[in-house]
Design an enzyme around this catalytic site. Structure first.
Site, PDB file in Angstrom:
ATOM      1  N   CYS A 106      24.513  37.164  33.979  1.00  0.00           N
ATOM      2  CA  CYS A 106      25.909  36.210  33.970  1.00  0.00           C
ATOM      3  C   CYS A 106      24.727  34.572  34.705  1.00  0.00           C
ATOM      4  CB  CYS A 106      26.865  36.876  35.214  1.00  0.00           C
ATOM      5  SG  CYS A 106      27.686  35.871  35.977  1.00  0.00           S
ATOM      6  N   CYS A 130      30.061  41.474  41.669  1.00  0.00           N
ATOM      7  CA  CYS A 130      31.198  41.011  42.118  1.00  0.00           C
ATOM      8  C   CYS A 130      32.617  41.987  40.849  1.00  0.00           C
ATOM      9  CB  CYS A 130      31.441  39.117  40.857  1.00  0.00           C
ATOM     10  SG  CYS A 130      31.111  39.418  39.457  1.00  0.00           S
TER      11      CYS A 130
END
Length: 373
Positions: free
Chosen positions: A94, A193
């Site tokens: 990411c 997340c």
């Protein structure tokens, strides 16, 4: 002073990073990536806090819709990995493909800026001798996030600022109060997340993978119980197996073809080495000879001594592979997770731990089970 685009999640760390650079006299522009819908530090709630911070500082705030990029590079990557019987680590991918790369492109293309900053706890320096940028651990070892940043490129490092790298989390909280930021008392966010967004990794996977019950077996092939789907298990897992035995059982291997979870004793889950692919040499040129390093095989683990053996021609492409031979066998070396190697505080590089064939993993487990740990 320069123009710096600061990635804002809405948390205290990125808020203090922006405020610090602003108070130093830099031209700060806030940038928030919209990754997912709904609740979460990096989504709707975080975007509101990021916008409020920029209003407090009197700086512009931009929101970039990155949901399609996040879906393709992270969500699909995770689902495919769990289906294949590995435990993917999304954070390093990411950072490279969703956050730092696109942020830098946007900063240059849309905002005329050549520098970006985030609230990560890490440091960057330029080595005059090697003419390379180097990624370093943060001063606060308890918050150090360099493990997740090994996959960054030299171009990214050369444009990066980590304003929190030289301070502790406690100092960050104090600075947030001194700056009068509304995020000063905001609770700590999850490391991942997706967990914060969905509640747990299991709940996330439920949205994409249907239950597929099968057998839990020992390394001799004897059936001990039932599982709900191999995607719900990971190498080294002990809790949640639902199998009674005379001694604690741990997941040794995940056989997707037979839909089996294979378990053994703790000694069975110690490994003398591992192979790593998709290698990135972030701070140093790739070696051509074996190299003594310290290695982390998970975020919260202690770095341990190992010998790194190159398995492919010296290259900085994602095709590079290395073998890591640990000074002592390591518990729960998990395919899909990152192995990151260091020279002191300097992050040399890292990559993704390759899966072993199921039978090879079972054979290794049998060998370790009969040997002292």
């Amino acid at each position: 002073m320069s123009k710096i685009v600061v990635g804002l999640s809405g948390g205290v760390d990125s808020s203090v990073a922006a405020a610090t650079l602003h108070h130093q006299g830099h031209e700060v522009i806030g940038l928030t990536l919209w990754l997912m819908k709904g609740k979460g530090q990096c989504c709707s709630e975080g975007m509101v806090d990021a916008a409020q911070l920029c209003e407090e500082l009197g700086v512009p705030h931009h929101i970039v819709d990155s949901r399609d990029t996040f879906q393709a590079n992270i969500v699909d990557y995770l689902v495919e990995g769990y289906q294949a019987g590995v435990t993917p680590l999304p954070c390093s991918q990411c950072n490279r493909t969703v956050k730092f790369g696109p942020m830098l492109d946007y900063a240059r293309r849309e905002l005329g800026a050549e520098a970006i900053a985030t609230g990560h706890y890490a440091r960057v320096r330029f080595n005059e001798t090697t003419q390379r940028y180097e990624l370093l651990r943060a001063v606060d070892r308890n918050k150090d996030q360099s493990y997740f940043l090994y996959d960054l490129t030299q171009e990214m490092l050369g444009s990066l600022h980590f304003p929190l790298g030289e301070q502790t989390k406690a100092e960050t909280r104090q600075m947030a109060e001194q700056f009068g930021l509304h995020t000063a008392a905001k609770p700590e966010s999850q490391d991942l997340c997706l967990i914060e967004h969905h509640g747990s990794m299991g709940q996330f996977l439920e949205k994409y993978l249907a239950p597929k019950p099968g057998d839990i077996v020992d390394t001799q092939g004897r059936i001990l119980g039932r599982h709900t789907g191999v995607h719900n298990y990971t190498i080294g897992q002990r809790k949640g197996l639902g199998v009674a035995a005379a001694y604690p059982l741990y997941v040794v291997a995940l056989d997707v073809g037979r839909n089996q979870v294979i378990v053994g004793d703790r000694a069975s889950v110690h490994y003398p080495d591992c192979t790593v692919h998709r290698v990135n040499w972030v701070s140093a040129a790739p070696p051509t000879e074996p190299l003594s390093v310290t290695v982390q095989i998970r975020y919260r683990s202690t770095a341990v001594p190992a010998t790194l053996v190159p398995l492919s021609a010296a290259s900085e492409t994602e095709g590079a592979r290395v073998q890591l031979v640990f000074a002592e066998p390591q518990f729960g070396v998990t395919p899909g997770q990152a192995a990151v190697w260091y020279d002191g505080d300097r992050v040399l590089g890292g990559g993704i731990i390759e899966p072993l064939p199921v039978q090879a993993r079972v054979d290794a487990a049998l060998a370790q089970a009969s040997a002292p740990t």
